[in-house]
Design a protein around this motif. Structure first.
Motif, PDB file in Angstrom:
ATOM      1  N   VAL A  47      47.799  38.741  47.026  1.00 20.99           N
ATOM      2  CA  VAL A  47      47.621  40.110  47.142  1.00 20.99           C
ATOM      3  C   VAL A  47      46.849  39.969  48.536  1.00 20.99           C
ATOM      4  O   VAL A  47      45.949  39.867  48.587  1.00 20.99           O
ATOM      5  CB  VAL A  47      46.833  40.504  46.031  1.00 20.99           C
ATOM      6  N   ASP A  49      44.938  42.130  51.524  1.00 16.78           N
ATOM      7  CA  ASP A  49      43.997  43.386  51.500  1.00 16.78           C
ATOM      8  C   ASP A  49      43.413  43.616  53.025  1.00 16.78           C
ATOM      9  O   ASP A  49      43.073  42.544  53.531  1.00 16.78           O
ATOM     10  CB  ASP A  49      42.901  43.336  50.492  1.00 16.78           C
TER      11      ASP A  49
ATOM     12  N   PHE B  37      42.501  51.693  44.210  1.00 20.19           N
ATOM     13  CA  PHE B  37      43.374  50.502  44.469  1.00 20.19           C
ATOM     14  C   PHE B  37      42.930  49.781  45.805  1.00 20.19           C
ATOM     15  O   PHE B  37      42.988  48.674  45.780  1.00 20.19           O
ATOM     16  CB  PHE B  37      44.649  51.140  44.930  1.00 20.19           C
ATOM     17  N   ASN B  40      40.008  47.436  44.693  1.00 17.33           N
ATOM     18  CA  ASN B  40      40.555  46.571  43.790  1.00 17.33           C
ATOM     19  C   ASN B  40      41.598  45.552  44.419  1.00 17.33           C
ATOM     20  O   ASN B  40      42.300  44.736  43.822  1.00 17.33           O
ATOM     21  CB  ASN B  40      40.884  46.854  42.403  1.00 17.33           C
ATOM     22  N   LEU B  42      44.486  46.319  45.809  1.00 18.28           N
ATOM     23  CA  LEU B  42      45.706  46.717  45.384  1.00 18.28           C
ATOM     24  C   LEU B  42      46.469  47.528  46.227  1.00 18.28           C
ATOM     25  O   LEU B  42      47.163  48.242  46.180  1.00 18.28           O
ATOM     26  CB  LEU B  42      45.779  47.186  43.803  1.00 18.28           C
ATOM     27  N   TYR B  45      50.158  48.352  47.235  1.00 15.28           N
ATOM     28  CA  TYR B  45      50.926  49.591  46.696  1.00 15.28           C
ATOM     29  C   TYR B  45      51.491  50.297  47.648  1.00 15.28           C
ATOM     30  O   TYR B  45      52.660  50.831  47.246  1.00 15.28           O
ATOM     31  CB  TYR B  45      49.866  50.233  45.621  1.00 15.28           C
ATOM     32  N   ILE B 101      52.876  47.579  41.373  1.00 16.00           N
ATOM     33  CA  ILE B 101      51.605  47.965  40.672  1.00 16.00           C
ATOM     34  C   ILE B 101      51.701  47.457  39.050  1.00 16.00           C
ATOM     35  O   ILE B 101      50.723  47.285  38.713  1.00 16.00           O
ATOM     36  CB  ILE B 101      51.195  49.304  41.060  1.00 16.00           C
ATOM     37  N   HIS B 104      51.061  44.029  38.716  1.00 11.50           N
ATOM     38  CA  HIS B 104      49.724  43.627  38.959  1.00 11.50           C
ATOM     39  C   HIS B 104      48.625  44.085  38.146  1.00 11.50           C
ATOM     40  O   HIS B 104      47.520  44.033  38.503  1.00 11.50           O
ATOM     41  CB  HIS B 104      49.600  43.630  40.354  1.00 11.50           C
ATOM     42  N   LYS B 107      45.322  42.459  37.563  1.00 12.08           N
ATOM     43  CA  LYS B 107      44.056  42.615  38.494  1.00 12.08           C
ATOM     44  C   LYS B 107      43.249  43.885  38.101  1.00 12.08           C
ATOM     45  O   LYS B 107      41.946  43.698  38.673  1.00 12.08           O
ATOM     46  CB  LYS B 107      44.833  42.857  39.833  1.00 12.08           C
TER      47      LYS B 107
END
Lengths: 67, 790
Positions: A47, A49, B37, B40, B42, B45, B101, B104, B107
């Motif tokens: 992931v 970020d 999101f 975290n 995420l 997304y 999402i 996941h 997470k």
């Protein structure tokens, strides 16, 4: 020329292996959903970020609610 | 300029936009999810699809029943000390971001082990540790905007065993077909080489062996179907097919024995493979839609029961017994018939009757199941168990139990009624004719006729045409349950429409203002309705789109009555006439919101129903070819309006109860009419079931629709006439390709009757005719689908 018996039995065994693989795939449900895997395969494994911190904060459902 | 919300895509005016992290949001909820999101890790997304989200909803009250252990275990697929598994249906799943999402979720909470989305079914299967309760899990996913739909139908819903037999059979047929084809090449080219001659019989024995799985297993459905047809003394297309396959097999063995040639093993396996492929093609299903819904999909799983000691407990609706006392909260559906114990209640039965006007009940009145309740929590004394209630009894009607499919014969069946006897007659005559020459020759001609006339192309025509039409219509937002519905659609001559929700739209309505308001007052009204979640408030808020909602110093919502708000120094009350104390206009049945500012009655906003766009044009077009009936559960107040815009030939029936609607359709059918019923609500369920084609109209195809044969998206309602015409053209295509395949049969038969059919000719004619038919129907059905561009 009797090598043909050997060759044909090898080719048949291979064909049977493929048939077996197909059966297994059907049984596992690989043909039930023919769309989602095509999308899933494009997702990155990690992931990414914009923020740099590494440990994901773990939250209980309450945290989102109380905002 | 209105900008879309970064999270959910709702258009918001700049004044009402929430700015956060340099992005625009429509509400706090969306902003919170975004923040959550990003915090975290995420935020990916938002990379897959623009504005993928949905507004979050508060799950705490709505899913309170998930705290009950018995209900939870009936919903879980699997449960032990370490893991629980559940499959949740989430209507919002619509893009790759959703898949991402939901896969996941681990997470977000470490207790979630893995989750897998089935996009076509719109479900997510979650494996989690039991330390996270199902209630908490549902809360997590509702909070990020993916509210699952859990209703009575999910309780004890046993995972239906998936029928994968067809796929296995196709695999086997292809295996046999491919291998035999390869082994047949020397025979095709008549290679006269010495060593090939040596191994000829080995090759042939191998082909026989390889053809056995296809002959015995893959082709089995055809023998079965032919057997049942003969036993019930009907003639169907599967009889000549089964005969053809058996004839090929027997003839090949005889040829092998007499050393005439390699026989027809290759053609036989190819034929089985292609025909099974046709079956697969026709089997297109829209898995995310359910065509079999009954009241269970609408009803809640559990309600709150007041125990004898005054305590409250959540109980499953199946466990409610007469004389229990239950609590119904705002916007909950009443699951059982009962007697109202609280003073008053406002109920919306639109879902059962189609009548939109709310009904007011007093203490002691009998309440029927199916009504949606608005207002502060009321108590109800149960008088009937769920299965005996007024509404659920509609499902006991025979229309729901009999098999619709058995009632009519398909186009292939009708043609085979002529084809099969003609073929059998021809085979018999040729056998007798040749038996004067030689019995061996007669046997060869008989099998050749059966082989060549085996209606492979004929049997493929309907599946391929209908399968293709089904896909084209699906891409045009008309989702049919199966290919057989298209044939029925083409035969329809009477159209019956429900009014409310079908001819009228529920997504917007025309607002008319009475009284005059200053700019400041309008801003105050906008601020007040903006804070409320009531559907009427939303409509008013949309109407006042240009104004900015400001903060209120006081706000109170009285469910079922109205809202009280204070904006600056302005005190406002907005709500129903009786609550405000305004004179009720009894001449119209329209819904109205009355407004009182600083104790003075200022006026009202009336909502009148809006008919769908292009409704008159559509009906004028349809009136030429069809008899049209409007069948409504509503009162006749709209009759004059309807009569003025619709063609004169349309007939109207009002105040129809669900059962009456069903009987009305039945009466039409008894008069020999083929009826298409179009409706939207549960009140139409009986009529949809009884009609030849029941189409459910849906503003959002993912949400509710009663059991039906097809679901049509409300946005393509105006294209109905084009779709009906298209279904008729589909039938013409089928007749056209029947002609082509009969021509092939005649060519083949001329070889067969003269006794010169070689395996090579059979191996050429069979695939050639199949390819011609498939390309013909695919091209034609796309040519006729010209309405696509419109």
């Amino acid at each position: 020329m009797s090598v043909i018996y050997l060759l044909i039995s090898i080719s048949l065994i291979i064909a049977l292996l493929f048939l077996y693989a197909f059966f297994k795939a059907v049984k596992n449900g690989q043909f039930d959903d023919d769309y989602t895997p095509s999308v899933r395969v494009l997702f990155d494994d990690s992931v990414t970020d914009s923020k740099t911190e590494t440990s994901p904060t773990v939250v209980s459902p309450k945290t989102i609610q109380n905002d | 300029m209105n900008a879309p919300c970064y999270h959910c895509g709702t258009l918001v005016s700049p004044q009402n936009t929430l700015q956060f992290d340099k992005r625009a949001f429509c509400c706090v909820g969306c902003k919170t999810i975004y923040q959550f999101f990003t915090d975290n890790h995420l935020s990916d997304y938002y990379r897959f699809d623009a504005n993928p989200g949905a507004k979050p909803s508060d799950a705490s009250i709505k899913y309170a029943f998930l705290k009950d252990q018995a209900i939870v275990s009936s919903l879980l697929e699997f449960q032990n000390e370490e893991t629980s598994i559940i499959t949740l249906h989430i209507p919002h799943i619509h893009c790759s971001s959703c898949i991402w999402i939901l896969e996941h979720l681990h997470k977000i909470s470490p207790a979630i082990l893995r989750s897998q989305v089935n996009f076509l079914k719109k479900t997510v299967r979650i494996v989690f540790q039991p330390k996270l309760s199902l209630f908490e899990l549902v809360q997590i996913i509702s909070n990020i905007g993916y509210e699952p739909r859990i209703s009575l139908e999910h309780v004890d819903a046993k995972e239906k065993p998936v029928d994968r037999n067809l796929l296995y059979r196709i695999g086997v047929a292809f295996f046999s077909f491919g291998n035999i084809m390869l082994l047949s090449f020397p025979e095709y080219f008549e290679v006269g080489e010495f060593w090939l001659e040596q191994y000829k019989s080995f090759f042939r024995w191998l082909m026989l062996g390889l053809s056995l799985p296809a002959f015995l297993y893959a082709a089995f459905p055809y023998y079965e179907s032919a057997f049942y047809a003969i036993r019930s003394k009907r003639l169907n297309m599967d009889i000549p097919i089964a005969l053809g396959i058996v004839a090929m097999f027997v003839r090949s063995i005889v040829d092998m024995y007499l050393d005439h040639g390699a026989g027809f093993f290759d053609s036989m396996c190819g034929l089985i493979f292609f025909m099974l492929l046709g079956k697969l093609f026709q089997q297109k299903t829209y898995e995310f839609l359910s065509f079999e819904r009954d009241y269970k999909s609408y009803f809640p799983i559990a309600v709150t029961r007041v125990n004898d000691d005054g305590g409250e407990a959540v109980v499953a609706v199946y466990d409610i017994n007469p004389n229990d006392i239950i609590l119904i909260r705002n916007e909950e559906l009443i699951p059982v018939d009962g007697i109202l114990l609280s003073a008053t209640a406002k109920l919306d039965y639109s879902f059962v009757t189609g009548e939109q006007k709310p009904v007011y009940k007093q203490s002691g009145d009998k309440l029927y199941a199916g009504g949606k309740f608005y207002g502060a929590t009321v108590k109800l004394r149960v008088s009937q168990r769920i299965s005996n209630s007024y509404l659920t009894q509609l499902w006991a009607n025979e229309a729901f139990t009999k098999n619709k499919r058995a009632a009519y014969s398909t186009i292939t069946d009708r043609i085979s009624r002529y084809f099969t006897p003609a073929l059998l007659g021809l085979a018999a005559i040729s056998f007798i004719f040749w038996s004067f020459t030689s019995l061996q020759m007669a046997f060869q001609v008989l099998t050749a006729v059966l082989i060549v006339a085996c209606p492979c192309a004929l049997a493929l025509t309907a599946p391929f045409t209908l399968g293709n039409v089904l896909r084209i219509l699906g891409s045009q937002k008309l989702y049919l349950k199966n290919a057989a519905v298209i044939e029925q659609l083409a035969a329809v001559n009477t159209l019956v429409f429900d009014k409310t929700g079908t001819l009228t739209t529920t997504s917007s309505s025309a607002l008319s203002w009475k009284g005059s308001f200053t700019e400041d007052e309008l801003v105050a009204i906008k601020s007040a309705v903006y804070a409320s979640n009531h559907p009427l408030s939303r409509l008013i808020s949309n109407e006042l789109l240009g104004l900015k909602a400001e903060d209120l110093s006081d706000f109170k919502e009285f469910p079922g009555k109205g809202i009280e708000a204070k904006h600056g120094n302005t005190n406002m009350r907005l709500g129903s006439a009786t609550w405000i104390g305004a004179a009720v206009d009894t001449t119209t049945h329209a819904t109205a919101v009355h407004i009182e500012i600083d104790g003075i009655y200022k006026g009202s906003i009336t909502f009148s129903t809006l008919y769908r766009k292009h409704l008159p044009e559509l009906f004028h077009k349809l009136a030429n070819d069809y008899q049209i009936v409007v069948l409504s559960g509503d009162n006749s107040s709209e009759k004059a309006t309807l009569a003025s815009i619709l063609p004169a030939s349309v007939s109207y029936h009002f105040n129809q109860k669900p059962e009456q609607k069903l009987n009305f359709i039945k009466k039409l059918q008894d008069e020999g009419k083929t009826v298409l019923m179009m409706g939207d609500g549960l009140n139409d369920a009986g009529a949809l079931m009884q009609s030849n084609v029941g189409l459910a109209l849906a503003e959002d195809v993912n949400v509710f629709s009663p059991a039906c044969d097809g679901i049509i998206d409300a946005t393509v309602f105006e294209k109905l006439q084009a779709y009906l015409k298209y279904s008729k053209n589909a039938m013409r295509i089928i007749y056209g390709s029947f002609t082509i395949s009969v021509l092939y049969n005649i060519v083949g038969l001329s070889f067969a009757l003269s006794g010169t059919l070689s395996p090579l000719v059979a191996a050429i004619i069979m695939p050639l005719s199949t390819v011609t038919i498939i390309s013909f129907v695919t091209i034609m059905s796309n040519v006729f689908a010209r309405f696509k561009s419109k």
